[in-house]
Design an enzyme around this catalytic site. Sequence first.
Site, PDB file in Angstrom:
ATOM      1  N   LYS A   1       0.408  15.551  -2.873  1.00 25.38           N
ATOM      2  CA  LYS A   1      -0.381  14.419  -2.337  1.00 25.38           C
ATOM      3  C   LYS A   1      -0.929  14.732  -0.959  1.00 25.38           C
ATOM      4  O   LYS A   1      -2.056  14.387  -0.629  1.00 25.38           O
ATOM      5  CB  LYS A   1       0.491  13.163  -2.254  1.00 25.38           C
ATOM      6  CG  LYS A   1       0.474  12.386  -3.548  1.00 25.38           C
ATOM      7  CD  LYS A   1       1.360  11.178  -3.543  1.00 25.38           C
ATOM      8  CE  LYS A   1       1.632  10.829  -4.999  1.00 25.38           C
ATOM      9  NZ  LYS A   1       2.611   9.795  -5.174  1.00 25.38           N
TER      10      LYS A   1
ATOM     11  N   ASP B   1      -3.136   1.610  -7.879  1.00 25.49           N
ATOM     12  CA  ASP B   1      -3.973   2.746  -8.272  1.00 25.49           C
ATOM     13  C   ASP B   1      -5.048   2.315  -9.266  1.00 25.49           C
ATOM     14  O   ASP B   1      -6.087   2.947  -9.380  1.00 25.49           O
ATOM     15  CB  ASP B   1      -3.099   3.835  -8.914  1.00 25.49           C
ATOM     16  CG  ASP B   1      -2.224   4.515  -7.875  1.00 25.49           C
ATOM     17  OD1 ASP B   1      -2.692   4.667  -6.732  1.00 25.49           O
ATOM     18  OD2 ASP B   1      -1.071   4.873  -8.186  1.00 25.49           O
TER      19      ASP B   1
ATOM     20  N   ASN C   1       2.738  -5.399  -7.036  1.00 23.59           N
ATOM     21  CA  ASN C   1       3.895  -4.507  -7.049  1.00 23.59           C
ATOM     22  C   ASN C   1       4.952  -5.058  -6.099  1.00 23.59           C
ATOM     23  O   ASN C   1       4.724  -6.046  -5.407  1.00 23.59           O
ATOM     24  CB  ASN C   1       3.498  -3.068  -6.714  1.00 23.59           C
ATOM     25  CG  ASN C   1       2.928  -2.950  -5.319  1.00 23.59           C
ATOM     26  OD1 ASN C   1       3.625  -3.168  -4.342  1.00 23.59           O
ATOM     27  ND2 ASN C   1       1.645  -2.623  -5.228  1.00 23.59           N
TER      28      ASN C   1
HETATM   29  N1  CTP Z   1      -3.219   5.127  -1.382  1.00 22.19           N
HETATM   30  C1  CTP Z   1      -4.485   4.800  -0.974  1.00 22.19           C
HETATM   31  N2  CTP Z   1      -5.381   4.294  -1.874  1.00 22.19           N
HETATM   32  C2  CTP Z   1      -5.030   4.118  -3.155  1.00 22.19           C
HETATM   33  C3  CTP Z   1      -3.735   4.476  -3.583  1.00 22.19           C
HETATM   34  C4  CTP Z   1      -2.855   4.971  -2.666  1.00 22.19           C
HETATM   35  O1  CTP Z   1      -4.809   4.953   0.210  1.00 22.19           O
HETATM   36  N3  CTP Z   1      -5.906   3.619  -4.011  1.00 22.19           N
HETATM   37  C5  CTP Z   1      -2.309   5.695  -0.371  1.00 22.19           C
HETATM   38  C6  CTP Z   1      -1.021   4.945  -0.204  1.00 22.19           C
HETATM   39  O2  CTP Z   1      -1.124   3.962   0.794  1.00 22.19           O
HETATM   40  C7  CTP Z   1      -0.069   6.031   0.189  1.00 22.19           C
HETATM   41  C8  CTP Z   1      -0.603   7.259  -0.503  1.00 22.19           C
HETATM   42  O3  CTP Z   1      -1.952   6.963  -0.796  1.00 22.19           O
HETATM   43  O4  CTP Z   1      -0.098   6.282   1.581  1.00 22.19           O
HETATM   44  C9  CTP Z   1       0.105   7.650  -1.759  1.00 22.19           C
HETATM   45  O5  CTP Z   1       0.108   6.637  -2.669  1.00 22.19           O
HETATM   46  P1  CTP Z   1       0.731   6.787  -4.155  1.00 22.19           P
HETATM   47  O6  CTP Z   1       0.301   5.598  -4.918  1.00 22.19           O
HETATM   48  O7  CTP Z   1       2.165   7.069  -4.057  1.00 22.19           O
HETATM   49  O8  CTP Z   1       0.060   8.088  -4.636  1.00 22.19           O
HETATM   50  P2  CTP Z   1      -1.137   8.427  -5.568  1.00 22.19           P
HETATM   51  O9  CTP Z   1      -1.840   9.554  -4.926  1.00 22.19           O
HETATM   52  O10 CTP Z   1      -1.933   7.213  -5.837  1.00 22.19           O
HETATM   53  O11 CTP Z   1      -0.451   9.062  -6.801  1.00 22.19           O
HETATM   54  P3  CTP Z   1       0.464   8.539  -7.994  1.00 22.19           P
HETATM   55  O12 CTP Z   1       0.364   7.039  -8.019  1.00 22.19           O
HETATM   56  O13 CTP Z   1      -0.114   9.200  -9.136  1.00 22.19           O
HETATM   57  O14 CTP Z   1       1.840   9.005  -7.681  1.00 22.19           O
END
Ligand code: CTP
Length: 407
Positions: free
Chosen positions: A336, A274, A205
């Site tokens: 979140k 993710d 990303n």
């Molecule tokens: N994060 C994490 N582990 C993952 C994905 C995300 O610890 N596998 C953490 C990121 O570092 C960030 C927070 O979670 O601090 C939110 O990440 P984000 O990707 O925006 O949120 P998600 O909960 O994964 O939701 P979505 O992608 O559906 O918006």
Amino acid sequence: MLIALGVTGGIGAYKAVEVARGLQKRGHEVVAVMTHSATRFVGPATFEAITRRRVITDQFEAGMNADIEHIALASTVDLLLIAPATANIIGKLANGIADDFLSTLYTATRAPVLIAPAMNTQMFEHEAVRKNLDTLAARGARFVAPGEGYLACGWIGKGRLAEPDAIVAAAEAILRPDGPLRGQRVLVTAGPTFEDFDPVRFIGNRSSGRMGYALAAEAARRGADVTLVTGPTALEPPAVREVVKVRGAAEMHRAVMLRAGDMHVVVMAAAVADYAPLECAGQKLPKDGDTLTLVLRKTPDILGDLGHRRVSKGGGPLLVGFAAETENVVAHATAKRENKQADFIVANDVSRSDAGFDVDMNAVTIVGAAGAESLPLQPKSRVAEEILDRVEKLLAARPAEARHGSG
Ligand code: CTP
């Protein structure tokens, strides 16, 4: 901060190059001031290349007196550090002799003075040198004691210049005597994760890592003991206690979970994937068909796991998450925060081209227990300060046993 690094003519002069680099890595500006004999050990060009500033070697150089540079520098430096300091310069400083730029700077400045002596053992133990050191100490100068070991002259004993790291740490201790986060262990994640699906390809990303690196640097500046767990970035790591380089989300998960128990604060600024490819092919995937299907599997949620571990076990570090959003920023960040049990979430609107991913500025909304607070568009270093201001407040409000880490 601006540090005048005085280098005098000792065999340890080459180590002053490392000292200059170490100070710069900690965010300081360095101006090198070399005595004439120092230039016989190391060339001024070396210091010029490292400090990216003109090196002062001579009080009477053309132009040097136009703006009375020793007076100008004397009033602007935050620290005068002399490493290595020979018996000669120590004698001059102790007795107020100002016959070159460095000794003149010493008498002209009111900045703190740190001296790292280096000389032969017999000289170091000589009564004249002892007396001069005592005089300087009584006047407030501080010292980095020379180490014991092999000396260039063949003696084994005390007199060798202290190691560059020790000199840099002593300078830092003077410049930042009592950071508000002193004694706090802070883990920051930064950058993207790369999820490999064959030996040469990955899903990544656009995160540059700048926000996380700014947070790590600012936490260190406030005296915290910082561990930076970073995905692949092009950035030079800040000077922190530990930098752990990882690639994929699973590896980042392991690195963070292993260390989180010891931490007072974990800030998840990394843009963790993710989903990651279910498998990584052993060989480069051939271009066989018109389409290619990759099966992805959810990655472990690092912040979520930390939050849930905290709820089930009690204690645990203060948790800060980030949220990259393109719409309904506050509502998504609030959800979140609840799902991941974080103390607060820093939400980015990544649909803006002037903020967020891969740029120096950020406009964030901080969503905590008390609601949402939008901050203006500002440099990431400033956003880091705002975030750590809030971390400090929350730490201060925690019960004492939680402040000592969770074990
Ligand atoms: N994060 C994490 N582990 C993952 C994905 C995300 O610890 N596998 C953490 C990121 O570092 C960030 C927070 O979670 O601090 C939110 O990440 P984000 O990707 O925006 O949120 P998600 O909960 O994964 O939701 P979505 O992608 O559906 O918006």
